[in-house]
Scaffold this motif. Structure first.
Motif, mmCIF file in Angstrom:
data_model
loop_
_atom_site.group_PDB
_atom_site.id
_atom_site.type_symbol
_atom_site.label_atom_id
_atom_site.label_comp_id
_atom_site.label_asym_id
_atom_site.label_seq_id
_atom_site.Cartn_x
_atom_site.Cartn_y
_atom_site.Cartn_z
ATOM 1 N N GLU A 157 48.147 66.045 109.045
ATOM 2 C CA GLU A 157 47.869 64.507 109.198
ATOM 3 C C GLU A 157 47.726 64.294 110.584
ATOM 4 N N PRO A 158 46.691 63.493 111.095
ATOM 5 C CA PRO A 158 45.692 62.969 109.987
ATOM 6 C C PRO A 158 44.631 63.804 109.817
ATOM 7 N N GLU A 159 44.367 64.902 110.241
ATOM 8 C CA GLU A 159 43.154 65.897 109.836
ATOM 9 C C GLU A 159 43.648 67.077 109.583
ATOM 10 N N ALA A 160 43.110 67.702 108.160
ATOM 11 C CA ALA A 160 43.071 69.043 107.966
ATOM 12 C C ALA A 160 41.813 69.437 107.298
ATOM 13 N N ALA A 161 41.138 68.661 107.052
ATOM 14 C CA ALA A 161 39.927 69.075 106.155
ATOM 15 C C ALA A 161 39.035 70.043 106.906
ATOM 16 N N TRP A 162 38.845 69.839 108.395
ATOM 17 C CA TRP A 162 37.816 70.340 108.991
ATOM 18 C C TRP A 162 37.628 71.768 108.969
ATOM 19 N N TRP A 163 38.880 72.504 108.496
ATOM 20 C CA TRP A 163 39.108 73.756 108.600
ATOM 21 C C TRP A 163 38.999 74.498 107.357
ATOM 22 N N TRP A 164 38.282 73.593 106.405
ATOM 23 C CA TRP A 164 38.283 74.150 104.958
ATOM 24 C C TRP A 164 37.225 73.521 104.288
ATOM 25 N N PHE A 165 36.676 72.417 104.439
ATOM 26 C CA PHE A 165 35.621 71.660 103.869
ATOM 27 C C PHE A 165 34.953 70.607 104.440
ATOM 28 N N TYR A 202 42.887 63.891 104.181
ATOM 29 C CA TYR A 202 44.017 64.608 104.678
ATOM 30 C C TYR A 202 44.973 64.769 103.467
ATOM 31 N N LEU A 203 44.895 64.307 102.357
ATOM 32 C CA LEU A 203 45.829 64.451 101.328
ATOM 33 C C LEU A 203 45.351 65.841 100.533
ATOM 34 N N ALA A 204 44.219 66.151 100.546
ATOM 35 C CA ALA A 204 43.634 67.509 100.045
ATOM 36 C C ALA A 204 44.263 68.601 100.550
ATOM 37 N N THR A 205 44.787 69.508 99.787
ATOM 38 C CA THR A 205 45.441 70.691 100.405
ATOM 39 C C THR A 205 45.270 71.745 99.624
ATOM 40 N N LEU A 206 45.339 73.184 100.493
ATOM 41 C CA LEU A 206 44.833 74.440 99.707
ATOM 42 C C LEU A 206 46.000 75.622 100.294
ATOM 43 N N ALA A 207 46.579 76.367 99.436
ATOM 44 C CA ALA A 207 47.385 77.136 99.994
ATOM 45 C C ALA A 207 47.110 78.587 99.243
ATOM 46 N N ILE A 208 46.875 79.562 99.987
ATOM 47 C CA ILE A 208 46.739 80.931 99.490
ATOM 48 C C ILE A 208 47.808 81.967 99.832
#
Ligand code: TRP
Ligand code: ZN
Length: 497
Positions: A157-165, A218-224
């Motif tokens: 937060e406030p940014e995370a999407a740039w690294w995956w979509f 920023y509330l979209a999340t991905l965990a692998i």
């Protein structure tokens, strides 16, 4: 408390001046920012996204992520070109089926030029094909892609999407999501919403997650990684999906003893905030070395460290409270962060009182009494804290103190009506601190400008007489620390590493 130097706002502000085409007649390039003064380059202008469809493949051994993002949007102006916020390597972009021109930068702007300009109000489908090793990408010197021994996690937060979509990366543009990721058999994928299916083919398992309610980027999340997934239903009927890294070591028991109480706590919070707003709830605990927890929609992110000294229901309450305050109702601009953090902290205070570890009043008195007037704590205005202090402890603690002051001013009946009414009033939308004040005035029938100004917008400690008016104990001693205090504060450990 500050987790990074706040270059994004400052740098981007400067580069924006150069990037905005200054053609006089008919500027039809979409703006490279949505207009948030805290983060001028975040989000974009000229269109509104309704749905993200992400179809990806991830190889944990090499951190290679590849696939296709299909974005359903509608233009809000004539567009000769428009931006998406993104950092990964793009090989092809199509707009309404036709190949489009594009440029990328290390400052998270993917600029797309369709073959023919788009008219205002038209539906548009954008396909972005990409491939990269996200851990090699940084912008402004930071990354929010967290590698783990067995995979990776996108949460920040406030940014995370740039690294995956690629996205319109601002809470003002909420959308639904289908997140489909293939991983080697034996590895799991965690994301938001409900798991629609997971099927194995030729050594790869594809997980299909669906978020059917609007969600901020920023509330979209991905965990692998290698996760143990548990499922259930709360007494109140909310489906629960939790996941624990198989590599949590000593923190495993305490993590489960906390997060497995999600259903109980969702039901308890519903008593204050109204019906749970989403199709499922839960959390996940990846084997990261970060310290923070984050209210990723329906599937909360918890760092293992949140459970290092034992079980912690307080942090679970905080993140679940955000599902109503922050997720279902999102802020309009990042300056409105009090709407998120003040109320999530106040929910922890309510839980403290419920658990017999200190009443909301005792916690408010303690915040007021334990910070002397010359403490820098009071220079942070929770109602407009500046990007540097957006997540300062004052936003949380002074923010919750302001809520107790409001409660004492308007009385419990109006207060609890507001607490429950607000998430419904703005469900799945956006609202500001000023919207909240107006709503509170409307429900309580009292003018509240002065109260909000004193507790949220002055860079100084409210006077003893203001505190008395708000029914706080002005001479509350710093030594009277409520039992829950340390646990409540530990939620704020947002530092990595
Ligand atoms: N919103 C988070 C919470 O209060 C805390 C937070 C602030 C955070 N900044 C962050 C989490 C950056 C992760 C990354 O629960
Ligand atoms: Zn929070």
């Amino acid at each position: 408390m500050h987790r990074r130097i706040f270059a994004p706002g400052a740098l981007a502000a400067a580069s924006l001046l150069l990037a905005v085409p200054a053609s006089a007649a008919g500027v039809t390039a979409g703006a490279p920012g949505i207009g948030d003064p805290y983060y001028p380059s975040y989000g974009n202008g000229g269109y509104d996204v309704s749905h993200y469809d992400l179809r990806l493949t991830y190889q944990p051994k090499t951190d290679e992520l590849e696939g296709t993002a299909t974005i359903e949007a509608r233009t809000t102006q004539d567009l000769s070109s428009f931006d998406l916020d993104f950092l990964l390597d793009v090989s092809e972009v199509r707009v309404n089926g036709a190949r489009a021109g594009f440029t990328t930068s290390d400052q998270h702007e993917l600029v797309i030029t369709p073959k023919t300009p788009l008219a205002k109000g038209a539906p548009v489908t954008v396909v972005v094909r990409y491939r990269a090793v996200p851990s090699t990408k940084s912008a402004y010197g930071f990354t929010t892609w967290h590698r783990t021994p067995d995979g990776a996690v996108a949460a920040d937060e406030p940014e995370a999407a740039w690294w995956w979509f690629p996205s319109n990366d601002h809470p003002l543009d909420k959308a639904t999501y289908d997140v489909s990721v293939a991983v080697p058999d034996g590895t799991q994928v965690i994301s938001n919403g409900t798991l629609q299916s997971a099927a194995s083919k030729l050594g790869w398992t594809r997980y299909n997650w669906r978020q059917n309610k609007p969600q901020a980027t920023y509330l979209a999340t991905l965990a692998i990684g290698r996760f143990d997934i548990t499922t259930g239903t709360s007494e109140g009927g909310v489906p629960i999906v939790n996941a624990y890294s198989k590599d949590l070591g000593d923190n495993d028991g305490a993590a489960r003893a906390s997060v497995e109480r999600t259903g109980e706590l969702v039901d308890w919070l519903s008593g204050y905030f109204g019906p749970y707003p989403f199709s499922s709830a839960g959390g996940y605990v990846p084997n990261t070395t970060t310290g923070f927890a984050l209210e990723t929609q329906t599937r909360v992110y918890y760092s293992p460290r949140q459970f290092a000294s034992g079980s912690n229901t307080s942090v679970v309450v905080h993140e679940l409270a955000h599902q109503w305050y922050g997720d279902a109702v999102s802020l309009k601009g990042w300056k409105d962060i009090w709407i998120n953090e003040g109320f999530a902290r106040y929910a922890q205070w309510l839980w403290s009182e419920h658990e017999g570890e200190g009443t909301t009043q005792a916690l408010a008195d303690y915040v007021y009494g334990s910070h002397p007037a010359d403490d820098a704590f009071w220079t942070v205005k929770p109602g407009d804290p500046s990007p540097d202090d957006q997540f300062d402890a004052a936003v949380y603690d002074r923010g919750a103190l302001a809520i107790q002051a409001l409660r004492n001013e308007i009385g419990d009946d109006a207060f609890f009506a507001i607490l429950k009414g607000w998430p419904k009033e703005h469900a799945y939308g956006n609202a500001s601190v000023a919207d909240f004040r107006r709503y509170a005035e409307q429900v309580s029938g009292k003018p509240l400008s002065a109260l909000f100004d004193t507790w949220l917008f002055q860079p100084s400690k409210p006077t003893a007489s203001a505190a008395r008016t708000a029914s706080l104990a002005p001479r509350a001693k710093a030594s009277v620390q409520p039992k829950s205090w340390r646990k409540v504060e530990a939620t704020n450990d947002v530092h990595g590493g």
